[in-house]
Design a protein around this motif. Structure first.
Motif, PDB file in Angstrom:
ATOM      1  N   MET A 191     -33.251  77.884  34.200  1.00 11.55           N
ATOM      2  CA  MET A 191     -34.197  76.584  33.918  1.00 11.55           C
ATOM      3  C   MET A 191     -35.521  76.601  34.647  1.00 11.55           C
ATOM      4  N   LYS A 192     -36.518  75.843  34.147  1.00 14.63           N
ATOM      5  CA  LYS A 192     -37.701  75.921  34.491  1.00 14.63           C
ATOM      6  C   LYS A 192     -38.049  75.177  35.686  1.00 14.63           C
ATOM      7  N   ILE A 193     -39.088  75.686  36.268  1.00 19.38           N
ATOM      8  CA  ILE A 193     -39.648  74.933  37.374  1.00 19.38           C
ATOM      9  C   ILE A 193     -40.574  73.869  37.019  1.00 19.38           C
ATOM     10  N   ILE A 194     -40.269  72.559  37.379  1.00 23.09           N
ATOM     11  CA  ILE A 194     -41.287  71.471  37.003  1.00 23.09           C
ATOM     12  C   ILE A 194     -42.339  71.228  38.004  1.00 23.09           C
ATOM     13  N   LYS A 195     -42.032  71.329  39.144  1.00 23.64           N
ATOM     14  CA  LYS A 195     -42.775  71.195  40.414  1.00 23.64           C
ATOM     15  C   LYS A 195     -42.161  71.829  41.779  1.00 23.64           C
ATOM     16  N   ARG A 196     -43.438  72.272  42.282  1.00 24.32           N
ATOM     17  CA  ARG A 196     -43.036  72.715  43.722  1.00 24.32           C
ATOM     18  C   ARG A 196     -44.052  71.733  44.561  1.00 24.32           C
ATOM     19  N   LEU A 197     -42.912  71.257  45.482  1.00 25.80           N
ATOM     20  CA  LEU A 197     -43.955  70.387  46.593  1.00 25.80           C
ATOM     21  C   LEU A 197     -43.740  70.917  48.032  1.00 25.80           C
ATOM     22  N   THR A 198     -45.003  71.110  48.658  1.00 25.79           N
ATOM     23  CA  THR A 198     -45.326  71.262  49.922  1.00 25.79           C
ATOM     24  C   THR A 198     -45.898  70.269  50.819  1.00 25.79           C
ATOM     25  N   ASP A 199     -45.840  70.406  52.042  1.00 25.13           N
ATOM     26  CA  ASP A 199     -46.497  69.627  52.791  1.00 25.13           C
ATOM     27  C   ASP A 199     -47.928  69.564  52.397  1.00 25.13           C
ATOM     28  N   ALA A 200     -48.536  70.333  52.059  1.00 26.21           N
ATOM     29  CA  ALA A 200     -50.013  70.131  51.563  1.00 26.21           C
ATOM     30  C   ALA A 200     -50.345  69.108  50.605  1.00 26.21           C
ATOM     31  N   ASP A 201     -49.136  68.960  49.660  1.00 31.78           N
ATOM     32  CA  ASP A 201     -49.002  67.937  48.515  1.00 31.78           C
ATOM     33  C   ASP A 201     -48.914  66.496  49.262  1.00 31.78           C
ATOM     34  N   ILE A 202     -47.928  66.514  50.310  1.00 33.38           N
ATOM     35  CA  ILE A 202     -47.622  65.267  50.699  1.00 33.38           C
ATOM     36  C   ILE A 202     -48.505  64.641  51.971  1.00 33.38           C
ATOM     37  N   ILE A 203     -48.453  65.545  52.984  1.00 28.48           N
ATOM     38  CA  ILE A 203     -49.324  65.206  54.081  1.00 28.48           C
ATOM     39  C   ILE A 203     -50.366  65.953  54.561  1.00 28.48           C
ATOM     40  N   GLY A 204     -50.940  67.186  53.540  1.00 30.14           N
ATOM     41  CA  GLY A 204     -52.098  67.647  53.755  1.00 30.14           C
ATOM     42  C   GLY A 204     -52.188  68.804  54.734  1.00 30.14           C
ATOM     43  N   THR A 205     -50.949  69.298  55.236  1.00 34.17           N
ATOM     44  CA  THR A 205     -50.943  70.307  56.215  1.00 34.17           C
ATOM     45  C   THR A 205     -50.488  71.716  55.312  1.00 34.17           C
ATOM     46  N   SER A 221     -42.092  76.156  55.471  1.00 33.05           N
ATOM     47  CA  SER A 221     -40.804  76.244  56.123  1.00 33.05           C
ATOM     48  C   SER A 221     -39.983  77.576  55.618  1.00 33.05           C
ATOM     49  N   ASN A 222     -39.407  78.221  56.260  1.00 34.51           N
ATOM     50  CA  ASN A 222     -38.498  79.245  55.976  1.00 34.51           C
ATOM     51  C   ASN A 222     -36.992  78.825  55.878  1.00 34.51           C
ATOM     52  N   ALA A 223     -36.697  77.697  55.969  1.00 35.32           N
ATOM     53  CA  ALA A 223     -35.254  77.174  56.229  1.00 35.32           C
ATOM     54  C   ALA A 223     -34.437  77.805  54.785  1.00 35.32           C
ATOM     55  N   LYS A 224     -33.251  77.799  54.997  1.00 39.78           N
ATOM     56  CA  LYS A 224     -32.468  78.109  53.852  1.00 39.78           C
ATOM     57  C   LYS A 224     -32.462  76.777  52.852  1.00 39.78           C
ATOM     58  N   PRO A 225     -32.612  77.055  51.537  1.00 42.51           N
ATOM     59  CA  PRO A 225     -32.552  75.787  50.655  1.00 42.51           C
ATOM     60  C   PRO A 225     -31.232  75.134  50.540  1.00 42.51           C
ATOM     61  N   ARG A 226     -31.292  73.914  50.623  1.00 40.61           N
ATOM     62  CA  ARG A 226     -30.147  72.997  50.374  1.00 40.61           C
ATOM     63  C   ARG A 226     -30.340  72.694  48.620  1.00 40.61           C
ATOM     64  N   ARG A 227     -29.117  73.016  48.060  1.00 39.66           N
ATOM     65  CA  ARG A 227     -29.080  72.805  46.570  1.00 39.66           C
ATOM     66  C   ARG A 227     -28.957  71.589  46.063  1.00 39.66           C
ATOM     67  N   THR A 228     -29.338  70.830  44.985  1.00 39.63           N
ATOM     68  CA  THR A 228     -28.694  69.477  44.620  1.00 39.63           C
ATOM     69  C   THR A 228     -28.641  69.573  43.108  1.00 39.63           C
ATOM     70  N   TYR A 248     -42.940  70.048  57.855  1.00 35.59           N
ATOM     71  CA  TYR A 248     -42.782  69.118  58.988  1.00 35.59           C
ATOM     72  C   TYR A 248     -41.683  68.882  59.567  1.00 35.59           C
ATOM     73  N   CYS A 249     -40.550  69.143  58.758  1.00 34.51           N
ATOM     74  CA  CYS A 249     -39.115  68.816  59.273  1.00 34.51           C
ATOM     75  C   CYS A 249     -38.443  70.035  59.355  1.00 34.51           C
ATOM     76  N   ASP A 250     -38.913  71.375  58.868  1.00 38.49           N
ATOM     77  CA  ASP A 250     -38.539  72.580  58.674  1.00 38.49           C
ATOM     78  C   ASP A 250     -37.016  72.413  57.684  1.00 38.49           C
ATOM     79  N   TYR A 251     -37.401  71.891  56.538  1.00 35.96           N
ATOM     80  CA  TYR A 251     -36.329  71.792  55.481  1.00 35.96           C
ATOM     81  C   TYR A 251     -36.783  72.370  54.154  1.00 35.96           C
TER      82      TYR A 251
END
Length: 169
Positions: free
Chosen positions: A1-15, A19-26, A93-96
């Motif tokens: 499956m192709k990646i549509i978007k990668r979102l990071t704090d830079a996109d949302i809050i400008g930092t 995070s290195n947290a294990k990904p939750r899959r949905t 920002y929330c290590d997630y």
């Protein structure tokens, strides 16, 4: 499956942290019925709309999770399923971190009887069906003030934009 978007704090809050947290899959869906109406969940406590879907349990396939979540949150069956793409979230920002697998699902169900979790009930969660124009407005127009809501909105908006590209081609 192709990646549509990668979102990071830079996109949302400008930092720029990550995070290195294990990904939750949905597994999530742009869910349409035979009347060309689309399902959106609404959390009354948070005044927030989102596409239906949720977590993939350990040892559960993505498609099994999708079907389970759609039945739980909308009461609908997944009669036709097409891949849409992946949205990756990295929220330092929330290590997630989270990986959301999006699908376009068509249901032929006529009775909608969701079975919300106790937490969803506590947050006054409902499901309703809207036109395409309505879901565009409900998902994209609000201006949120918390990073959490901004990430959720950006995630679903990325999936919505990919869906709109597909149906307009």
């Amino acid at each position: 499956m192709k990646i549509i978007k990668r979102l990071t704090d830079a996109d949302i809050i400008g930092t720029n942290e990550l995070s290195n947290a294990k990904p939750r899959r949905t597994a999530r869906a742009v869910l349409k019925n035979n009347n060309n109406l689309y399902a959106l969940l609404y959390s009354g406590d948070y005044d927030f709309y989102s596409f239906p879907g949720g977590g993939i349990d350990e040892n559960e396939s993505i498609l099994s999770a999708l079907k389970r979540e759609i039945v739980e949150e909308t009461g609908c069956t997944c009669d036709f399923i097409e891949e849409l793409g992946i949205v990756e979230e990295n929220r330092a920002y929330c290590d997630y971190t989270q990986i959301s697998y999006y699908f376009v699902v068509t249901t032929e169900s006529e009775k909608f009887n969701p079975s919300f979790t106790e937490l969803e009930k506590q947050h006054s969660t409902t499901v309703a069906w809207h036109t395409l124009d309505e879901i565009i407005k409900l998902l994209t127009q609000p201006v949120y003030d918390t990073p959490q809501k901004k990430f959720l909105q950006a995630r679903d908006t990325a999936a919505l934009n990919e869906y709109l590209k597909q149906i307009n081609n």
